[in-house]
Design an enzyme around this catalytic site. Sequence first.
Site, PDB file in Angstrom:
ATOM      1  N   CYS A  61      21.281 -37.785  -9.944  1.00 17.69           N
ATOM      2  CA  CYS A  61      22.299 -37.892 -10.993  1.00 17.69           C
ATOM      3  C   CYS A  61      21.672 -37.625 -12.364  1.00 17.69           C
ATOM      4  O   CYS A  61      21.238 -36.518 -12.628  1.00 17.69           O
ATOM      5  CB  CYS A  61      23.014 -39.246 -10.907  1.00 17.69           C
ATOM      6  SG  CYS A  61      24.631 -39.216 -11.722  1.00 17.69           S
ATOM      7  N   HIS A  96      24.585 -40.029  -5.222  1.00 17.89           N
ATOM      8  CA  HIS A  96      24.000 -41.349  -4.979  1.00 17.89           C
ATOM      9  C   HIS A  96      24.202 -41.692  -3.495  1.00 17.89           C
ATOM     10  O   HIS A  96      25.148 -41.227  -2.860  1.00 17.89           O
ATOM     11  CB  HIS A  96      24.693 -42.428  -5.809  1.00 17.89           C
ATOM     12  CG  HIS A  96      24.498 -42.287  -7.285  1.00 17.89           C
ATOM     13  ND1 HIS A  96      23.285 -42.505  -7.901  1.00 17.89           N
ATOM     14  CD2 HIS A  96      25.367 -41.964  -8.277  1.00 17.89           C
ATOM     15  CE1 HIS A  96      23.410 -42.321  -9.205  1.00 17.89           C
ATOM     16  NE2 HIS A  96      24.668 -41.987  -9.459  1.00 17.89           N
TER      17      HIS A  96
END
Length: 503
Positions: free
Chosen positions: A342, A426
């Site tokens: 991310c 994630h």
Amino acid sequence: MSGGGLLVAGTTSDAGKSVVTAGICRWLVRQGVKVAPFKAQNMSLNSFVTREGAEIGRAQAMQAQACRVEPTALMNPVLLKPGGERSSQVVLMGRPVGEMSARGYHGGRQEQLLGTVLDCLERLRGTYDAVICEGAGSPAEINLRRTDIVNMGVARNAGLPVLVVGDIDRGGVFASFFGTVALLSPEDQALVAGFLVNKFRGDVSLLEPGLDMLHGLTGRRTYGVLPFRHGLGIDEEDGLRVSLRGTVRESVVAAPVGEDVLRVAVCAVPLMSNFTDVDALAAEPGVVVRFVDRPEELADADLVVVPGTRGTVKALEWLRERGLADALRRRAAEGRPVLGICGGFQVLGEHIEDDVESRRGRVDGLGVLPVRVRFAREKTLTRPSGEALGEPVEGYEIHHGVAEVLGGEPFLDGCRVGQTWGTHWHGSLESDAFRRAFLREVARAAGRRFVPAPDTSFAALREEQLDRLGDLIEQHADTDALWRLIESGAPTGLPFIPPGAPA
């Protein structure tokens, strides 16, 4: 007819509210009770995406797993995601609604959300036999009581009995219990049914005289004394306490299957988010995960992880200031494994256009991946699935940055160049077969004779952890008395403890 309920409050932050709430939930569901978790307002950089695309705190997602139900936005209607010392992004019913200062939020916005919070709680209570609510911080924050929607504010409006948890490992638990009650108004005190001692080490008989005196002083009983147990924390709300140099992520105590261990260094970037991504690595026998903030600590690492962050540009500056940026570039050039997740993926790219999060415009990245990032006002909240390294993989995405991938080999939604990998996903490492394939690649590139265990199931380990929490409640709390609280509310006639809340 509404189901029963209970609010688990704490004498302090990190007293164990999340763990106790999850434990009560798992104990109840094993008794055949249909139960749900609830936290009206959560401040956390550790979040999760529900199947309907709503962002909630990861602790509530774990508590939903303890209840064996699918998490929803109803379980955490308000999520605050800090973006600095004085402001947070406000996520309402799973969607961001803007940035707000603490003064602005507590100055009026919070009170306006009470109706939404109570509606969500009532909807859950109309569906489930019991709803176990978690408070935030301490219910005796007298400066915030007027606008409170997560502790006594929700307890008063919903008529919930309150159980106060104290961490005895910190010391001062009796004073904390007494002081918490004594700083509440008579109306709030009437809902505080009693106490639960957490993290006790030693002989409980030595504690009993103090518990008897506490009962004499407050008229309130202690519902249990939970022993200290290693490795019982569920997904924490706050990344700050693991951002210190050298902090080792608790992991399974097991020898490696191969001849070598695998060392993983996680850059402890500012505003670190979803650092729980590395829990699946720490669960692998022979994998040692530690958080670092110095370039020399990368030297013996077999894999370096640059995790998510709520401040991508701030993280870039931090990496440069500490010399970690140069160390990461050297690793990439030498073909030594680096994984960016991310925000960590974004910093590895060529440049970032940010007029949303930092409002700094164009900022150069580390330039080790052929990726350009533009921050969009709309947040991406998805639950993607696919295949990588020949194995099925699932994850979830929470980001404003939109990546334009200009080269490299495809890797999830990002790319790979040599041994540098980047993705917005994630949770991908929780997919067991994919995690094992990835670790085999890392070990080969690092020259380590590390072999992933063939049978590690991250989901099974999580279930075992939740069962251990349920066992703690079942074995060390008065569950009959707890059920009476949940079903019938706080006992009547509880005494008032002066001085009470200030006028």
